[in-house]
Design a protein around this motif. Structure first.
Motif, PDB file in Angstrom:
ATOM      1  N   ASN A 153     -10.403 -11.727 -14.980  1.00  0.00           N
ATOM      2  CA  ASN A 153     -11.810 -11.336 -14.960  1.00  0.00           C
ATOM      3  C   ASN A 153     -12.667 -12.129 -13.972  1.00  0.00           C
ATOM      4  N   LYS A 154     -12.095 -12.521 -12.848  1.00  0.00           N
ATOM      5  CA  LYS A 154     -12.868 -13.139 -11.773  1.00  0.00           C
ATOM      6  C   LYS A 154     -13.253 -12.037 -10.788  1.00  0.00           C
ATOM      7  N   THR A 155     -14.365 -12.236 -10.113  1.00  0.00           N
ATOM      8  CA  THR A 155     -14.817 -11.293  -9.093  1.00  0.00           C
ATOM      9  C   THR A 155     -14.512 -11.880  -7.723  1.00  0.00           C
ATOM     10  N   ILE A 156     -13.832 -11.098  -6.894  1.00  0.00           N
ATOM     11  CA  ILE A 156     -13.492 -11.531  -5.541  1.00  0.00           C
ATOM     12  C   ILE A 156     -14.130 -10.553  -4.569  1.00  0.00           C
ATOM     13  N   ILE A 157     -14.857 -11.103  -3.601  1.00  0.00           N
ATOM     14  CA  ILE A 157     -15.492 -10.280  -2.575  1.00  0.00           C
ATOM     15  C   ILE A 157     -14.753 -10.518  -1.266  1.00  0.00           C
ATOM     16  N   ILE A 158     -14.165  -9.450  -0.728  1.00  0.00           N
ATOM     17  CA  ILE A 158     -13.378  -9.542   0.503  1.00  0.00           C
ATOM     18  C   ILE A 158     -14.113  -8.783   1.606  1.00  0.00           C
ATOM     19  N   PRO A 159     -14.394  -9.435   2.749  1.00  0.00           N
ATOM     20  CA  PRO A 159     -15.023  -8.725   3.867  1.00  0.00           C
ATOM     21  C   PRO A 159     -14.112  -7.597   4.364  1.00  0.00           C
ATOM     22  N   ASN A 160     -14.702  -6.455   4.687  1.00  0.00           N
ATOM     23  CA  ASN A 160     -13.922  -5.286   5.082  1.00  0.00           C
ATOM     24  C   ASN A 160     -13.263  -5.413   6.452  1.00  0.00           C
ATOM     25  N   GLY A 161     -13.770  -6.298   7.311  1.00  0.00           N
ATOM     26  CA  GLY A 161     -13.164  -6.446   8.636  1.00  0.00           C
ATOM     27  C   GLY A 161     -11.702  -6.840   8.538  1.00  0.00           C
ATOM     28  N   GLY A 162     -11.423  -7.919   7.823  1.00  0.00           N
ATOM     29  CA  GLY A 162     -10.047  -8.370   7.648  1.00  0.00           C
ATOM     30  C   GLY A 162      -9.243  -7.451   6.757  1.00  0.00           C
ATOM     31  N   LEU A 163      -9.909  -6.845   5.793  1.00  0.00           N
ATOM     32  CA  LEU A 163      -9.228  -5.952   4.858  1.00  0.00           C
ATOM     33  C   LEU A 163      -8.706  -4.703   5.569  1.00  0.00           C
ATOM     34  N   SER A 164      -9.460  -4.216   6.554  1.00  0.00           N
ATOM     35  CA  SER A 164      -9.042  -2.992   7.248  1.00  0.00           C
ATOM     36  C   SER A 164      -7.980  -3.251   8.312  1.00  0.00           C
ATOM     37  N   THR A 165      -7.873  -4.493   8.788  1.00  0.00           N
ATOM     38  CA  THR A 165      -6.898  -4.784   9.853  1.00  0.00           C
ATOM     39  C   THR A 165      -5.693  -5.565   9.367  1.00  0.00           C
ATOM     40  N   GLY A 166      -5.795  -6.175   8.181  1.00  0.00           N
ATOM     41  CA  GLY A 166      -4.699  -7.001   7.683  1.00  0.00           C
ATOM     42  C   GLY A 166      -3.769  -6.223   6.768  1.00  0.00           C
ATOM     43  N   PRO A 167      -2.653  -6.862   6.404  1.00  0.00           N
ATOM     44  CA  PRO A 167      -1.707  -6.204   5.491  1.00  0.00           C
ATOM     45  C   PRO A 167      -2.304  -6.104   4.080  1.00  0.00           C
ATOM     46  N   MET A 168      -1.920  -5.029   3.400  1.00  0.00           N
ATOM     47  CA  MET A 168      -2.431  -4.783   2.064  1.00  0.00           C
ATOM     48  C   MET A 168      -1.362  -4.048   1.275  1.00  0.00           C
ATOM     49  N   THR A 169      -1.208  -4.411   0.013  1.00  0.00           N
ATOM     50  CA  THR A 169      -0.268  -3.707  -0.867  1.00  0.00           C
ATOM     51  C   THR A 169      -1.072  -3.015  -1.939  1.00  0.00           C
ATOM     52  N   ASN A 170      -0.844  -1.707  -2.086  1.00  0.00           N
ATOM     53  CA  ASN A 170      -1.492  -0.937  -3.132  1.00  0.00           C
ATOM     54  C   ASN A 170      -0.463  -0.652  -4.208  1.00  0.00           C
ATOM     55  N   PHE A 171      -0.611  -1.298  -5.360  1.00  0.00           N
ATOM     56  CA  PHE A 171       0.360  -1.152  -6.446  1.00  0.00           C
ATOM     57  C   PHE A 171       0.116   0.127  -7.261  1.00  0.00           C
ATOM     58  N   SER A 172      -1.005   0.797  -7.021  1.00  0.00           N
ATOM     59  CA  SER A 172      -1.361   1.972  -7.806  1.00  0.00           C
ATOM     60  C   SER A 172      -0.830   3.279  -7.202  1.00  0.00           C
ATOM     61  N   THR A 173      -0.331   3.225  -5.982  1.00  0.00           N
ATOM     62  CA  THR A 173       0.151   4.469  -5.359  1.00  0.00           C
ATOM     63  C   THR A 173       1.621   4.381  -5.065  1.00  0.00           C
TER      64      THR A 173
END
Length: 173
Positions: A153-173
């Motif tokens: 239950n912690k809140t994490i705010i991630i800037p979209n610049g790095g989020l859109s260009t970096g690696p990401m794993t989506n466990f829901s799909t």
């Protein structure tokens, strides 16, 4: 002291009103028609975005950006019609745009990343993802950042610049 020739002055004012008055009147008509056309274009853009299912959080931004850019172009055109030299004004506008762009480069990167995330939708609200070293459930996708809620239950705010260009794993799909 010279005598004032009322007839010469009135003739000069009449000639000025005829030559410049018509130009100002035409420029005013172009401005009114231009604003009307811009309103139609922005409304059409809005309807098109709704039909194409564009993300609702992106729609107001795109509409206002299109409206502002079209109005700036219209005002520059009308001022040019009235005989105002626009070359220097456009150069100053370009330099100011460059300065603002450089000053806001990080913010613009996050904005562009937010637009890319909203368009390509690699994840949606409710998906459990891992990105930028953080894991959590996406609770909100904003234009500049994405908000995750962690399992503890912690809140994490991630800037979209790095989020859109970096690696990401989506466990829901």
């Amino acid at each position: 002291m010279e005598n004032f020739d009322i007839e010469k002055i009135s003739n000069w004012l009449y000639d000025l009103a005829v030559t410049k008055g018509v130009t100002i009147l035409i420029a005013l008509v172009v401005l009114i028609i231009g604003l009307w056309v811009i309103k139609i274009i922005v409304n059409s853009l809005s309807k098109m975005m709704e039909k194409k299912n564009t993300d609702p959080s992106l729609q107001p931004f795109l509409k206002s950006m299109a409206s502002v850019l079209l109005k700036i172009m219209l005002i520059i055109s009308v001022m040019g019609m009235m005989g105002i030299e626009m070359t220097s004004f456009i150069a100053i506008l370009g330099a100011a745009g460059l300065a603002v762009g450089l000053a806001l480069s990080g913010t613009l990167q996050n904005f562009a990343g937010g637009v890319m995330l909203l368009i390509f939708k690699p994840f949606k609200v409710g998906d459990f993802i891992e990105a930028q070293g953080f894991m959590g459930t996406v609770s909100e996708i904003q234009i500049f950042n994405t908000i995750l809620k962690t399992p503890d239950n912690k809140t994490i705010i991630i800037p979209n610049g790095g989020l859109s260009t970096g690696p990401m794993t989506n466990f829901s799909t």
